[in-house]
Write a protein that holds these residues in place. Structure first.
Motif, PDB file in Angstrom:
ATOM      1  N   ASP A  52       0.802  -1.224   0.000  1.00  0.00           N
ATOM      2  CA  ASP A  52       0.000   0.000   0.000  1.00  0.00           C
ATOM      3  C   ASP A  52       0.834   1.274   0.000  1.00  0.00           C
ATOM      4  OD1 ASP A  52       0.888  -0.184   2.601  1.00  0.00           O
ATOM      5  OD2 ASP A  52      -1.064   0.212   3.521  1.00  0.00           O
ATOM      6  N   ASP A  53       2.134   1.178   0.266  1.00  0.00           N
ATOM      7  CA  ASP A  53       2.994   2.356   0.219  1.00  0.00           C
ATOM      8  C   ASP A  53       3.831   2.426  -1.060  1.00  0.00           C
ATOM      9  OD1 ASP A  53       4.568   0.192   0.848  1.00  0.00           O
ATOM     10  OD2 ASP A  53       5.758   1.247   2.355  1.00  0.00           O
ATOM     11  N   PHE A  54       3.593   1.509  -1.996  1.00  0.00           N
ATOM     12  CA  PHE A  54       4.367   1.471  -3.238  1.00  0.00           C
ATOM     13  C   PHE A  54       4.253   2.774  -4.012  1.00  0.00           C
ATOM     14  CE2 PHE A  54       5.037   0.705  -7.720  1.00  0.00           C
ATOM     15  CZ  PHE A  54       6.196  -0.055  -7.727  1.00  0.00           C
ATOM     16  N   MET A  55       3.049   3.265  -4.190  1.00  0.00           N
ATOM     17  CA  MET A  55       2.824   4.487  -4.970  1.00  0.00           C
ATOM     18  C   MET A  55       3.476   5.685  -4.293  1.00  0.00           C
ATOM     19  SD  MET A  55       1.423   5.483  -7.766  1.00  0.00           S
ATOM     20  CE  MET A  55       0.766   6.920  -8.564  1.00  0.00           C
ATOM     21  N   LYS A  56       3.319   5.789  -2.997  1.00  0.00           N
ATOM     22  CA  LYS A  56       3.888   6.916  -2.262  1.00  0.00           C
ATOM     23  C   LYS A  56       5.414   6.914  -2.342  1.00  0.00           C
ATOM     24  CE  LYS A  56       3.669   6.942   2.259  1.00  0.00           C
ATOM     25  NZ  LYS A  56       3.216   7.071   3.646  1.00  0.00           N
ATOM     26  N   LYS A  57       6.017   5.763  -2.133  1.00  0.00           N
ATOM     27  CA  LYS A  57       7.480   5.668  -2.196  1.00  0.00           C
ATOM     28  C   LYS A  57       7.994   5.960  -3.605  1.00  0.00           C
ATOM     29  CE  LYS A  57       8.335   2.478   1.588  1.00  0.00           C
ATOM     30  NZ  LYS A  57       8.814   1.124   1.952  1.00  0.00           N
ATOM     31  N   SER A  58       7.302   5.430  -4.603  1.00  0.00           N
ATOM     32  CA  SER A  58       7.706   5.678  -5.992  1.00  0.00           C
ATOM     33  C   SER A  58       7.591   7.155  -6.331  1.00  0.00           C
ATOM     34  CB  SER A  58       6.844   4.872  -6.961  1.00  0.00           C
ATOM     35  OG  SER A  58       7.013   3.512  -6.755  1.00  0.00           O
ATOM     36  N   TYR A  59       6.488   7.762  -5.921  1.00  0.00           N
ATOM     37  CA  TYR A  59       6.275   9.183  -6.206  1.00  0.00           C
ATOM     38  C   TYR A  59       7.387  10.035  -5.596  1.00  0.00           C
ATOM     39  CZ  TYR A  59       4.433  13.888  -5.890  1.00  0.00           C
ATOM     40  OH  TYR A  59       4.294  15.239  -5.964  1.00  0.00           O
ATOM     41  N   PHE A  60       7.702   9.797  -4.323  1.00  0.00           N
ATOM     42  CA  PHE A  60       8.727  10.605  -3.673  1.00  0.00           C
ATOM     43  C   PHE A  60      10.103  10.375  -4.277  1.00  0.00           C
ATOM     44  CE2 PHE A  60       5.700  10.881   0.020  1.00  0.00           C
ATOM     45  CZ  PHE A  60       5.438  12.227  -0.157  1.00  0.00           C
ATOM     46  N   MET A  61      10.387   9.146  -4.686  1.00  0.00           N
ATOM     47  CA  MET A  61      11.663   8.862  -5.330  1.00  0.00           C
ATOM     48  C   MET A  61      11.766   9.632  -6.654  1.00  0.00           C
ATOM     49  SD  MET A  61      13.174   5.280  -6.779  1.00  0.00           S
ATOM     50  CE  MET A  61      11.960   5.228  -8.089  1.00  0.00           C
ATOM     51  N   PHE A  62      10.706   9.582  -7.460  1.00  0.00           N
ATOM     52  CA  PHE A  62      10.707  10.286  -8.739  1.00  0.00           C
ATOM     53  C   PHE A  62      10.683  11.804  -8.550  1.00  0.00           C
ATOM     54  CE2 PHE A  62       8.806   6.227 -10.459  1.00  0.00           C
ATOM     55  CZ  PHE A  62       9.949   5.866 -11.151  1.00  0.00           C
ATOM     56  N   LEU A  63       9.978  12.285  -7.524  1.00  0.00           N
ATOM     57  CA  LEU A  63       9.927  13.730  -7.265  1.00  0.00           C
ATOM     58  C   LEU A  63      11.314  14.249  -6.907  1.00  0.00           C
ATOM     59  CD1 LEU A  63       8.180  16.254  -7.050  1.00  0.00           C
ATOM     60  CD2 LEU A  63       7.834  15.696  -4.636  1.00  0.00           C
ATOM     61  N   LYS A  64      12.014  13.514  -6.087  1.00  0.00           N
ATOM     62  CA  LYS A  64      13.377  13.915  -5.717  1.00  0.00           C
ATOM     63  C   LYS A  64      14.272  13.935  -6.960  1.00  0.00           C
ATOM     64  CE  LYS A  64      16.909  12.730  -2.354  1.00  0.00           C
ATOM     65  NZ  LYS A  64      17.296  11.801  -1.302  1.00  0.00           N
ATOM     66  N   MET A  65      14.110  12.949  -7.814  1.00  0.00           N
ATOM     67  CA  MET A  65      14.921  12.846  -9.028  1.00  0.00           C
ATOM     68  C   MET A  65      14.576  13.964 -10.020  1.00  0.00           C
ATOM     69  SD  MET A  65      15.138   9.605 -11.617  1.00  0.00           S
ATOM     70  CE  MET A  65      13.522   9.859 -12.335  1.00  0.00           C
ATOM     71  N   ASN A  66      13.287  14.270 -10.179  1.00  0.00           N
ATOM     72  CA  ASN A  66      12.852  15.245 -11.181  1.00  0.00           C
ATOM     73  C   ASN A  66      12.918  16.696 -10.721  1.00  0.00           C
ATOM     74  OD1 ASN A  66      12.194  13.323 -13.151  1.00  0.00           O
ATOM     75  ND2 ASN A  66      10.206  12.954 -12.214  1.00  0.00           N
ATOM     76  N   SER A  67      13.116  16.946  -9.432  1.00  0.00           N
ATOM     77  CA  SER A  67      13.099  18.321  -8.926  1.00  0.00           C
ATOM     78  C   SER A  67      14.430  19.058  -9.142  1.00  0.00           C
ATOM     79  CB  SER A  67      12.741  18.341  -7.446  1.00  0.00           C
ATOM     80  OG  SER A  67      13.773  17.734  -6.693  1.00  0.00           O
ATOM     81  N   LYS A  68      15.397  18.376  -9.708  1.00  0.00           N
ATOM     82  CA  LYS A  68      16.684  18.988 -10.063  1.00  0.00           C
ATOM     83  C   LYS A  68      17.375  19.613  -8.854  1.00  0.00           C
ATOM     84  CE  LYS A  68      15.041  19.910 -14.694  1.00  0.00           C
ATOM     85  NZ  LYS A  68      14.623  20.895 -15.655  1.00  0.00           N
ATOM     86  N   GLY A  69      17.357  18.903  -7.737  1.00  0.00           N
ATOM     87  CA  GLY A  69      18.077  19.354  -6.560  1.00  0.00           C
ATOM     88  C   GLY A  69      17.315  20.274  -5.634  1.00  0.00           C
ATOM     89  N   VAL A  70      16.109  20.687  -6.002  1.00  0.00           N
ATOM     90  CA  VAL A  70      15.329  21.567  -5.135  1.00  0.00           C
ATOM     91  C   VAL A  70      14.822  20.787  -3.920  1.00  0.00           C
ATOM     92  CG1 VAL A  70      13.269  23.027  -4.985  1.00  0.00           C
ATOM     93  CG2 VAL A  70      14.695  23.073  -7.033  1.00  0.00           C
ATOM     94  N   ILE A  71      14.424  19.556  -4.132  1.00  0.00           N
ATOM     95  CA  ILE A  71      13.975  18.673  -3.046  1.00  0.00           C
ATOM     96  C   ILE A  71      15.079  17.671  -2.781  1.00  0.00           C
ATOM     97  CG2 ILE A  71      12.262  16.981  -2.333  1.00  0.00           C
ATOM     98  CD1 ILE A  71      10.272  18.463  -4.122  1.00  0.00           C
ATOM     99  N   LYS A  72      15.504  17.605  -1.538  1.00  0.00           N
ATOM    100  CA  LYS A  72      16.616  16.707  -1.194  1.00  0.00           C
ATOM    101  C   LYS A  72      16.177  15.623  -0.255  1.00  0.00           C
ATOM    102  CE  LYS A  72      19.843  20.324  -1.996  1.00  0.00           C
ATOM    103  NZ  LYS A  72      20.880  21.165  -1.610  1.00  0.00           N
TER     104      LYS A  72
END
Length: 127
Positions: free
Chosen positions: A107-127
């Motif tokens: 049940d946490d797969f989507m949340k973990k995936s989203y945060f992993m991709f958000l960190k990757m796509n934010s270009k260093g703004v989110i660490k």
């Protein structure tokens, strides 16, 4: 005692975060679809049900995505876990194959995936 605070917002970084959010949600939904297929939980005879799986991104700007199975019998197979599904092609074939992602062990797969991709796509703004 007086405190003066000045806040300056960088509109470029805010736009990057917004774009990163949308792209991350798309990528996380595709990753969820991929995990469903690789988990081999979808009943499979000819493979048509598995191939009919698609991601709907119409409302991604509102933070909403859908994963759908588009066959006439998808609903019947999903809501009847008591059926004796063949397991020679998909070893974990079952009804209610999305339950593990809704309120089960994944049940946490989507949340973990989203945060992993958000960190990757934010270009260093989110660490």
């Amino acid at each position: 005692m007086n405190v003066k605070v000045t806040v300056k917002l960088d509109s470029n970084k805010l736009n990057n975060i917004t774009k990163a959010h949308i792209k991350s949600l798309e990528m996380a939904t595709e990753a969820l679809k991929g995990d469903i297929v690789t988990s081999a939980v979808i009943p499979k005879d000819t493979g048509e049900l598995e191939r009919s799986c698609f991601v709907n991104l119409e409302n991604v700007n509102n933070g909403i995505t859908h994963i759908s199975f588009d066959t006439p019998y998808a609903r019947r197979l999903y809501w009847h876990p008591e059926y004796n599904f063949r397991t020679d092609k998909n070893i974990n074939a079952q009804g209610k194959w999305m339950d593990a992602y809704i309120n089960g062990e994944k049940d946490d797969f989507m949340k973990k995936s989203y945060f992993m991709f958000l960190k990757m796509n934010s270009k260093g703004v989110i660490k």
